[in-house]
Design a protein around this motif. Structure first.
Motif, PDB file in Angstrom:
ATOM      1  N   ASP A   1       0.812  -1.222   0.000  1.00 45.06           N
ATOM      2  CA  ASP A   1       0.000   0.000   0.000  1.00 45.06           C
ATOM      3  C   ASP A   1       0.847   1.274   0.000  1.00 45.06           C
ATOM      4  N   PRO A   2       1.749   1.486   0.973  1.00 46.01           N
ATOM      5  CA  PRO A   2       2.523   2.730   0.958  1.00 46.01           C
ATOM      6  C   PRO A   2       3.515   2.812  -0.210  1.00 46.01           C
ATOM      7  N   VAL A   3       4.034   1.663  -0.630  1.00 48.82           N
ATOM      8  CA  VAL A   3       4.941   1.658  -1.793  1.00 48.82           C
ATOM      9  C   VAL A   3       4.167   2.066  -3.040  1.00 48.82           C
ATOM     10  N   HIS A   4       2.986   1.498  -3.217  1.00 48.41           N
ATOM     11  CA  HIS A   4       2.182   1.800  -4.391  1.00 48.41           C
ATOM     12  C   HIS A   4       1.756   3.270  -4.404  1.00 48.41           C
ATOM     13  N   HIS A   5       1.402   3.787  -3.244  1.00 55.32           N
ATOM     14  CA  HIS A   5       0.975   5.186  -3.195  1.00 55.32           C
ATOM     15  C   HIS A   5       2.134   6.151  -3.441  1.00 55.32           C
ATOM     16  N   LEU A   6       3.325   5.775  -3.061  1.00 54.93           N
ATOM     17  CA  LEU A   6       4.482   6.595  -3.395  1.00 54.93           C
ATOM     18  C   LEU A   6       4.666   6.631  -4.919  1.00 54.93           C
ATOM     19  N   PHE A   7       4.448   5.480  -5.548  1.00 52.02           N
ATOM     20  CA  PHE A   7       4.469   5.430  -7.008  1.00 52.02           C
ATOM     21  C   PHE A   7       3.359   6.313  -7.596  1.00 52.02           C
ATOM     22  N   ASP A   8       2.160   6.259  -6.992  1.00 55.03           N
ATOM     23  CA  ASP A   8       1.060   7.107  -7.472  1.00 55.03           C
ATOM     24  C   ASP A   8       1.462   8.578  -7.515  1.00 55.03           C
ATOM     25  N   VAL A   9       2.227   9.006  -6.517  1.00 53.04           N
ATOM     26  CA  VAL A   9       2.601  10.419  -6.400  1.00 53.04           C
ATOM     27  C   VAL A   9       3.836  10.750  -7.232  1.00 53.04           C
ATOM     28  N   THR A  10       4.832   9.892  -7.219  1.00 52.20           N
ATOM     29  CA  THR A  10       6.117  10.211  -7.860  1.00 52.20           C
ATOM     30  C   THR A  10       6.276   9.604  -9.257  1.00 52.20           C
ATOM     31  N   GLY A  11       5.549   8.523  -9.534  1.00 52.72           N
ATOM     32  CA  GLY A  11       5.724   7.809 -10.796  1.00 52.72           C
ATOM     33  C   GLY A  11       6.959   6.939 -10.823  1.00 52.72           C
ATOM     34  N   GLU A  12       7.666   6.839  -9.685  1.00 52.82           N
ATOM     35  CA  GLU A  12       8.898   6.040  -9.625  1.00 52.82           C
ATOM     36  C   GLU A  12       8.585   4.633  -9.127  1.00 52.82           C
TER      37      GLU A  12
END
Length: 188
Positions: free
Chosen positions: A175-186
């Protein structure tokens, strides 16, 4: 949930995600790249701490940018950070339940209702960073104390999803890894 998974209602409010994300326990996430089945359970505590550090760095950015939604119906970086903070808090409670009770049923949590009620988009980024750090540390420390047969203890959600502490740890970290991707695209 990925930003592309959320719909948009006519006034631009984020439409709740109805997707069952437990599939990440079976295969890598094609969006964020995290190979959840390959996550070593003992590594989750360190992964939670590292993820929190990335969120804190993101929250140190320009406040205007943190509050801006990239498009209608998609949470801003600040809203995602508030959500991650609350996920860390919730999963600590659920982990404690699994370790203290036999096969508990987790109380329901409506993440979208919480976002509105807690006014995620209006919170202060520096305060959120501190709260997110504290919640991540409490959760990481709790996972760090899990040992032996405790990894096999069970619990579940009212929707029928069942977890062991081990699968719960893996499910959580996505969940937190995916949401970081949602925000940064990384991707990871």
């Amino acid at each position: 949930m990925s930003a592309s998974e959320r719909g948009v209602d006519p006034v631009g409010v984020v439409v709740p995600d109805g997707k069952d994300w437990t599939w990440v326990l079976e295969r890598p996430c094609p969006d964020c790249g995290l190979d959840v089945p390959a996550v070593v359970r003992e590594d989750v505590a360190g992964m939670v701490r590292a993820n929190a550090e990335a969120w804190v760095a993101l929250l140190a950015g320009a406040e205007e940018g943190l509050r801006r939604r990239p498009r209608p119906g998609v949470w801003s970086g600040l809203e995602y950070a508030c959500h991650v903070r609350d996920v860390f808090r919730l999963f600590r409670v659920r982990l404690d339940l699994m370790l203290a009770e036999d096969d508990p049923l987790f109380p329901n949590w409506d993440q979208d209702e919480t976002a509105v009620a807690e006014r995620y988009g209006e919170q202060v980024p520096a305060v959120v960073a501190g709260e997110l750090t504290a919640a991540a540390e409490a959760l990481a420390a709790a996972f760090g104390r899990v040992a032996g047969e405790q990894w096999g203890r069970t619990g579940g959600r009212s929707d029928g999803a069942r977890f062991t502490v081990e699968s719960f740890a893996r499910y959580l970290i996505h969940d937190p890894v995916h949401h970081l991707f949602d925000v940064t695209g990384e991707r990871v």
